[in-house]
Enzyme design. Structure first.
Site, PDB file in Angstrom:
ATOM      1  N   MET A  33       0.417  -1.143   0.081  1.00  0.00           N
ATOM      2  CA  MET A  33       0.179   0.014  -0.030  1.00  0.00           C
ATOM      3  C   MET A  33       0.569   1.391   0.259  1.00  0.00           C
ATOM      4  SD  MET A  33      -3.393  -0.817   2.060  1.00  0.00           S
ATOM      5  CE  MET A  33      -2.683  -0.385   3.813  1.00  0.00           C
ATOM      6  N   GLU A  38      12.052  -0.562   4.957  1.00  0.00           N
ATOM      7  CA  GLU A  38      12.682  -1.546   5.091  1.00  0.00           C
ATOM      8  C   GLU A  38      11.993  -2.779   5.125  1.00  0.00           C
ATOM      9  OE1 GLU A  38      16.182  -3.982   4.126  1.00  0.00           O
ATOM     10  OE2 GLU A  38      15.807  -1.517   3.666  1.00  0.00           O
ATOM     11  N   HIS A  40       9.287  -3.443   3.061  1.00  0.00           N
ATOM     12  CA  HIS A  40       8.903  -3.771   2.385  1.00  0.00           C
ATOM     13  C   HIS A  40      10.201  -4.407   1.083  1.00  0.00           C
ATOM     14  CE1 HIS A  40       5.680  -1.472   3.749  1.00  0.00           C
ATOM     15  NE2 HIS A  40       4.722  -1.865   2.921  1.00  0.00           N
ATOM     16  N   GLU A 158       5.553 -12.110   6.798  1.00  0.00           N
ATOM     17  CA  GLU A 158       5.142 -12.364   7.807  1.00  0.00           C
ATOM     18  C   GLU A 158       4.806 -11.255   8.730  1.00  0.00           C
ATOM     19  OE1 GLU A 158       7.898 -15.613   9.611  1.00  0.00           O
ATOM     20  OE2 GLU A 158       6.905 -17.058   7.892  1.00  0.00           O
ATOM     21  N   LEU A 194       8.969  -3.796  11.585  1.00  0.00           N
ATOM     22  CA  LEU A 194       8.529  -2.148  10.523  1.00  0.00           C
ATOM     23  C   LEU A 194       7.178  -2.728  10.491  1.00  0.00           C
ATOM     24  CD1 LEU A 194      11.612  -1.818   9.200  1.00  0.00           C
ATOM     25  CD2 LEU A 194      11.077  -0.836  10.930  1.00  0.00           C
ATOM     26  N   SER A 196       4.291   0.883   8.386  1.00  0.00           N
ATOM     27  CA  SER A 196       3.990   1.953   7.940  1.00  0.00           C
ATOM     28  C   SER A 196       2.931   3.403   8.907  1.00  0.00           C
ATOM     29  CB  SER A 196       2.951   1.833   6.545  1.00  0.00           C
ATOM     30  OG  SER A 196       4.109   1.225   5.720  1.00  0.00           O
ATOM     31  N   ARG A 197       2.178   1.934   9.479  1.00  0.00           N
ATOM     32  CA  ARG A 197       1.647   3.127  10.520  1.00  0.00           C
ATOM     33  C   ARG A 197       2.472   3.463  11.692  1.00  0.00           C
ATOM     34  NH1 ARG A 197      -2.650  -0.682   8.840  1.00  0.00           N
ATOM     35  NH2 ARG A 197      -4.623   0.504   8.406  1.00  0.00           N
TER      36      ARG A 197
END
Length: 291
Positions: A33, A38, A40, A158, A194, A196-197
């Site tokens: 999204m 890192e 991703h 995961e 890690l 994004s939020r």
């Protein structure tokens, strides 16, 4: 390095993938999204190592967000993402608009006329209970991405463990012919997964968020010490979270690693510890394998 090729429509990405397939390349897909980190990029590098060509989708999918969730404010930085992806080995970025994927856009989604892919019982547990309809949206958009990009392999982290299991089952049950490749969770030095939020967290909340990993480590430590009682392992997680005032635990569960059904005790089958909590107003999830 120049940014990866940008594709906007399903037709464009399908034509490119078929051309690559015709040239004998193995095509890898990394669905995201955006707001890349890192975690991703580790998926992209894995895909680059294993595939001849790599497509990364960047699409904030409205159908996996519930009412009152963060669809509108979810971080978006396509140009920054493209630069990172070029360095990681991505050949093409598929970044459609909502209208490209869902025809009439959000108005069409509200009409009740669209067909969705249901996630079955596996999608009703844990995240499915906390976020009704979430996995229906996930399955639908991933099915659309598989149909558009026609990859040989698709890479999922995961960190979103239940999502991974749901997608694996969907690919099997619906005969997609796509190999689902699980990739390990990438963590900060202090253990925070890690996400994004994480960008939503204040400095104080960021420190408090470490409790999720500490809780998982507590359960794993008990299991390594010989504890087989799953409820005792869950209590170990709960106690860690209760000690952190900014953490509001939603669930801490010990489950079968395949079915995600709650366990009474650890046995011969692989088990997983799952955790979800709000840290301030930010909802975070994490998980870990149990020995």
């Amino acid at each position: 390095m120049s940014p990866a090729t940008l594709l906007r429509s399903p037709r464009e990405v399908r034509e490119l993938s078929r051309r690559w397939r015709g040239e004998g390349a193995v095509v890898g897909l990394v669905p995201t999204m955006g707001a890349l980190h890192e975690g991703h990029l580790s998926l992209v590098r894995r895909a680059w190592e294993e595939c001849g060509r790599v497509i990364v989708s960047v699409f904030v999918n409205p159908t996996q967000f519930g009412e009152g969730e963060d669809f509108e404010r979810y971080p978006r930085d396509l140009e920054g993402d493209r630069r990172l992806l070029a360095e990681a080995g991505c050949d093409a970025v598929f970044a459609p608009a909502v209208e490209d994927m869902y025809g009439g856009g959000t108005t069409d989604l509200a009409s009740g006329e669209r067909i969705f892919v249901e996630a079955g019982r596996l999608g009703e547990l844990w995240e499915g209970e906390e976020r009704p309809g979430h996995f229906r949206g996930v399955c639908t958009v991933v099915a659309m991405l598989f149909n558009a990009a026609e990859p040989h392999r698709a890479y999922f982290g995961e960190k979103d463990y239940q999502q991974l299991k749901v997608i694996q089952k969907m690919a099997r049950d619906l005969l997609f012919g796509v190999e689902i490749v699980p990739c390990p969770t990438v963590r900060e030095p202090d253990g925070l997964a890690l996400s994004s939020r994480n960008a939503y967290l204040s400095p104080q909340e960021r420190r408090a968020a470490r409790a999720l990993w500490r809780a998982l480590e507590a359960a794993a430590g008990e299991a390594r010490g010989g504890v087989r009682d799953a409820r005792r392992l869950e209590r170990a997680m709960e106690e860690v979270c209760r000690a952190e005032p900014l953490v509001r635990l939603q669930y801490a569960a010990v489950v079968d690693a395949e079915t995600l059904q709650r366990l009474g005790e650890l046995g011969d089958r692989p088990a997983r510890a799952l955790i979800a909590a709000r840290v301030g107003e930010t909802r975070l999830i994490d998980n870990a394998a149990l020995p």
